[in-house]
Design an enzyme around this catalytic site. Structure first.
Site, PDB file in Angstrom:
ATOM      1  N   GLU A  95       0.992  -1.166  -0.008  1.00  0.00           N
ATOM      2  CA  GLU A  95      -0.002   0.066  -0.048  1.00  0.00           C
ATOM      3  C   GLU A  95       0.894   1.061   0.092  1.00  0.00           C
ATOM      4  O   GLU A  95       0.524   2.383  -0.639  1.00  0.00           O
ATOM      5  CB  GLU A  95      -0.804  -0.217   1.326  1.00  0.00           C
ATOM      6  CG  GLU A  95      -2.059  -1.275   1.108  1.00  0.00           C
ATOM      7  CD  GLU A  95      -2.919  -1.035   0.122  1.00  0.00           C
ATOM      8  OE1 GLU A  95      -2.887  -0.033  -0.614  1.00  0.00           O
ATOM      9  OE2 GLU A  95      -3.958  -2.023   0.315  1.00  0.00           O
ATOM     10  N   GLU A  97     -11.875   0.683 -10.244  1.00  0.00           N
ATOM     11  CA  GLU A  97     -11.501  -0.412 -11.332  1.00  0.00           C
ATOM     12  C   GLU A  97     -12.506  -0.149 -12.668  1.00  0.00           C
ATOM     13  O   GLU A  97     -12.055  -0.159 -13.900  1.00  0.00           O
ATOM     14  CB  GLU A  97     -11.495  -1.746 -10.769  1.00  0.00           C
ATOM     15  CG  GLU A  97     -10.443  -2.019  -9.913  1.00  0.00           C
ATOM     16  CD  GLU A  97     -10.662  -1.568  -8.601  1.00  0.00           C
ATOM     17  OE1 GLU A  97     -11.896  -1.369  -8.171  1.00  0.00           O
ATOM     18  OE2 GLU A  97      -9.752  -1.340  -7.659  1.00  0.00           O
ATOM     19  N   ARG A 151       0.537   3.636  -3.282  1.00  0.00           N
ATOM     20  CA  ARG A 151       0.133   4.982  -3.157  1.00  0.00           C
ATOM     21  C   ARG A 151       1.139   6.061  -2.960  1.00  0.00           C
ATOM     22  O   ARG A 151       0.898   7.424  -3.474  1.00  0.00           O
ATOM     23  CB  ARG A 151      -0.867   5.094  -1.809  1.00  0.00           C
ATOM     24  CG  ARG A 151      -1.961   3.896  -1.957  1.00  0.00           C
ATOM     25  CD  ARG A 151      -3.095   3.893  -0.819  1.00  0.00           C
ATOM     26  NE  ARG A 151      -3.714   2.571  -0.784  1.00  0.00           N
ATOM     27  CZ  ARG A 151      -5.150   2.580  -0.430  1.00  0.00           C
ATOM     28  NH1 ARG A 151      -5.716   3.567   0.004  1.00  0.00           N
ATOM     29  NH2 ARG A 151      -5.668   1.581  -0.564  1.00  0.00           N
ATOM     30  N   ASP A 208      -5.153  -9.933  -7.941  1.00  0.00           N
ATOM     31  CA  ASP A 208      -5.539  -8.994  -9.253  1.00  0.00           C
ATOM     32  C   ASP A 208      -4.163  -8.508  -9.727  1.00  0.00           C
ATOM     33  O   ASP A 208      -3.861  -8.486 -11.165  1.00  0.00           O
ATOM     34  CB  ASP A 208      -6.518  -8.136  -8.841  1.00  0.00           C
ATOM     35  CG  ASP A 208      -6.097  -7.082  -7.597  1.00  0.00           C
ATOM     36  OD1 ASP A 208      -5.168  -7.901  -6.789  1.00  0.00           O
ATOM     37  OD2 ASP A 208      -7.011  -6.329  -7.076  1.00  0.00           O
TER      38      ASP A 208
HETATM   39  C1  DMJ Z   1      -6.138   0.603  -5.003  1.00  0.00           C
HETATM   40  O1  DMJ Z   1      -5.514   0.860  -3.878  1.00  0.00           O
HETATM   41  C2  DMJ Z   1      -5.548  -0.251  -6.133  1.00  0.00           C
HETATM   42  O2  DMJ Z   1      -6.188   0.098  -7.217  1.00  0.00           O
HETATM   43  C3  DMJ Z   1      -5.418  -1.521  -5.933  1.00  0.00           C
HETATM   44  O3  DMJ Z   1      -4.616  -2.126  -6.909  1.00  0.00           O
HETATM   45  C4  DMJ Z   1      -6.668  -2.333  -5.497  1.00  0.00           C
HETATM   46  N1  DMJ Z   1      -7.207  -1.638  -4.440  1.00  0.00           N
HETATM   47  C5  DMJ Z   1      -7.318  -0.389  -4.610  1.00  0.00           C
HETATM   48  C6  DMJ Z   1      -8.670   0.378  -5.487  1.00  0.00           C
HETATM   49  O4  DMJ Z   1      -9.769  -0.561  -5.336  1.00  0.00           O
END
Ligand code: DMJ
Length: 573
Positions: free
Chosen positions: A203, A471, A207, A336
């Site tokens: 994270e 998404e 981010r 994912d």
């Molecule tokens: C975000 O922090 C990123 O896109 C991550 O890959 C998946 N989750 C969240 C958004 O849904």
């Protein structure tokens, strides 16, 4: 790249009244004016209309003018823009009749421009949404991780100003200069990574490191690179494990990393979705250790047994370096962005790393073979999950990144049927919003595979929440860029309207909600995730923008948090 410049009105340069040119022109204009007065009203209107059309095409094809328009869209809403132009035109009308003539044409052009392009309204609406979200953050959560808009307070995760940093490049792209300057000031004076806090490696990388690197590229401001370097070096202890598969958590003050309390496993998506950022950090600093650490993870995963036709399990052990919880496959949570980063690393590195491409192509085949199915009632294509050979028709909203990724691959020369699948999955993600009473998707959907007249989508009570996730709008952005089909913009617009209807909090901020099926009481959860500003609103803006050079997909690759990193220039041959 520079942000659009702030202009309060469009100025017209008038001739100097004392110059010869002006005096000569005066006679010509007087006779023109006489001729003009002799025309019938119909003739005059026709000429004005044609002139307006000429102006439209002229102005639209003049790049610096469209640049100014782009800036305006965030500084004014459409009505205000029209009023400003009207005011300026009226001012001009008090000059000679010549200028009145120009003013009418200009006014007509303005009205036609605004009416003919929904783009202005939509971009302005994204800007309004951003400003509203930012207002709440600024008033009640400034410098903290997340806004709690209902209780008008804040939540802390890492204590690193998560929302502020995640939003920096969005503000730059939207041309919100004042907001950006204030946030930059905070980064300069307040942001310190010398803190005794445990952060999640993934994270924090996607981010914060991603946000700083992207902002550095957009602005060229060294401050952001310095901060990125400091953070990157503090995250490195995570890779000191027996297997070189990183731990999930690092104390960035003490330089000590550890797995979660309950396991020595790391999540697969987490250890394979930090590569774009660390590789870019090495390129910028010329310090290879970042790139080496994350490339090693990819090398290990590439040759690891336990995959099924390119599909990977969701966990990997930091001691043994082996997959755990084998036999469970999903494109949703915990796996994912592994798939997303295979493709994006390949693109970032100039399409030279064959193992990445091989793994990606194999994985797409695995998805098609094991996970892609269609609903019974109306043959909607979806991606389900596999658990020890048992198929589960369940799809996380997170999976809606996939149409965009598939489309990006096809755009980069991968098989055309990837695009066909992208189109079908995009339709399903759209339906996940459209079929809900609030127009917002739930977190998870189950699909009916029975041939019947019943519903295609089933939402279980525990899955009805919406976290303002990006998404679907992310994929809409890719689909629009590659197809120019306006329906993708319309779908994105509907989503923005629904966010405004059901998640906007008076006083400032947007909130995640508990129940997308209850428009009367959607149940605010009192949390605005940083990715709403970092991703959701950014992708909406890019979706509605006509400027295809704004973060061109041939020059930039977006990390999984929508932070743009450059595609590396090819090495000299
Ligand atoms: C975000 O922090 C990123 O896109 C991550 O890959 C998946 N989750 C969240 C958004 O849904």
């Amino acid at each position: 790249m520079y942000p659009p410049s702030r202009k309060d009105f469009i100025s017209l340069t008038l001739n100097d009244p004392h110059s010869h040119t002006y005096n000569n022109g005066k006679h010509r204009r007087q006779s023109c004016w006489r001729k003009w007065k002799q025309l019938s009203r119909l003739q005059r209107s026709l000429i004005l209309f044609l002139l307006a059309l000429l102006l439209i095409f002229g102005l639209l094809s003049y790049p610096s003018m469209t640049e100014q328009w782009r800036g305006k869209q965030c500084l004014h809403n459409t009505q205000l823009t029209v009023m400003v132009l009207l005011r300026d035109s009226l001012k001009l009308m008090s000059w000679t009749a010549y200028y009145t003539f120009i003013s009418y044409s200009f006014l007509l052009w303005t009205i036609l421009f605004v009416v003919s392009t929904g783009a202005v309204d939509r971009l302005a609406a994204v800007c309004d949404a951003f400003r509203h979200a930012w207002k709440g953050y600024k008033e009640y959560a400034w410098g903290h991780d997340e806004l709690k808009p209902i209780s008008r307070s804040f939540g802390e995760w890492f204590g690193l100003g998560l929302t502020l940093i995640d939003s920096l490049d969005t503000m730059w792209i939207l041309g919100l200069k004042e907001e950006f300057a204030e946030a930059k000031d905070w980064v300069e004076k307040e942001l310190s990574f010398d803190k005794n806090v445990d952060v999640n490696l993934f994270e924090t990388t996607i981010r914060i490191l991603g946000g700083l690197l992207s902002t550095y590229h957009l602005t060229g401001d060294q401050l952001f690179l310095e901060k990125a370097k400091d953070l990157g070096s503090r995250l490195m202890p995570a890779f000191k494990t027996p297997s070189k598969i990183p731990f999930s958590d690092v104390n960035i003050g003490k330089g000590i990393a550890h797995p979660p309390r309950w396991t020595s496993d790391s999540t697969l998506a987490e250890v394979t979705s930090i590569q774009l950022e660390f590789r870019e950090l090495s390129r910028l600093t010329q310090e290879p250790q970042y790139q080496e650490a994350v490339n090693e993870v990819m090398r290990l995963v590439h040759k690891l047994p336990g995959k099924q036709d390119g599909l990977v399990p969701m966990f990997i052990n930091t001691n043994s370096g082996q997959f755990t919880h084998k036999g469970v496959f999903t494109l949703g949570a915990r796996a994912d962005s592994y798939y997303e980063y295979l493709l994006k690393q390949w693109i970032q590195g100039g399409k030279a790393e064959d193992d990445l491409l091989e793994d990606y192509l194999q994985a797409v085949e695995g998805v098609k073979k094991h996970l892609v199915r269609q609903t019974g009632p109306s043959r909607l294509t979806f991606v389900g999950e596999l658990s020890h050979s048992r198929f589960n028709p369940k799809m996380d909203h997170l999976v809606c990144f996939l149409p965009g990724t598939l489309a990006l691959g096809a755009h980069n020369g991968l098989p055309g049927d990837h695009m066909d699948l992208a189109v079908q999955l995009m339709e399903t993600c759209h339906q996940m919003y459209q079929q809900m009473e609030t127009g917002l998707s739930p977190e998870i959907v189950h699909f009916s595979m029975q041939a019947s007249d019943g519903p295609n989508l089933i939402v279980k009570p525990a899955d009805r929440h919406n976290l303002l996730r990006p998404e679907t709008v992310e994929s809409l952005f890719y689909m629009y860029r590659f197809t120019k089909d306006p329906k993708y913009r319309d779908w994105g617009w509907d989503i923005l309207l629904s966010f405004n209807n059901y998640t906007k909090v008076p006083g400032g901020g947007y909130t995640s909600i508990n129940n997308v099926r209850d428009p009367v009481n959607p149940g605010p959860r009192d949390k605005m995730e940083s990715f709403f500003l970092g991703e959701t609103l950014k992708y909406l803006y890019l979706l509605f923008s006509d400027d295809m050079e704004l973060l061109s997909l041939d020059k930039y690759v977006f990390n999984t948090e929508a932070h743009a990193l450059p595609i590396w220039p090819s090495p000299p041959k």
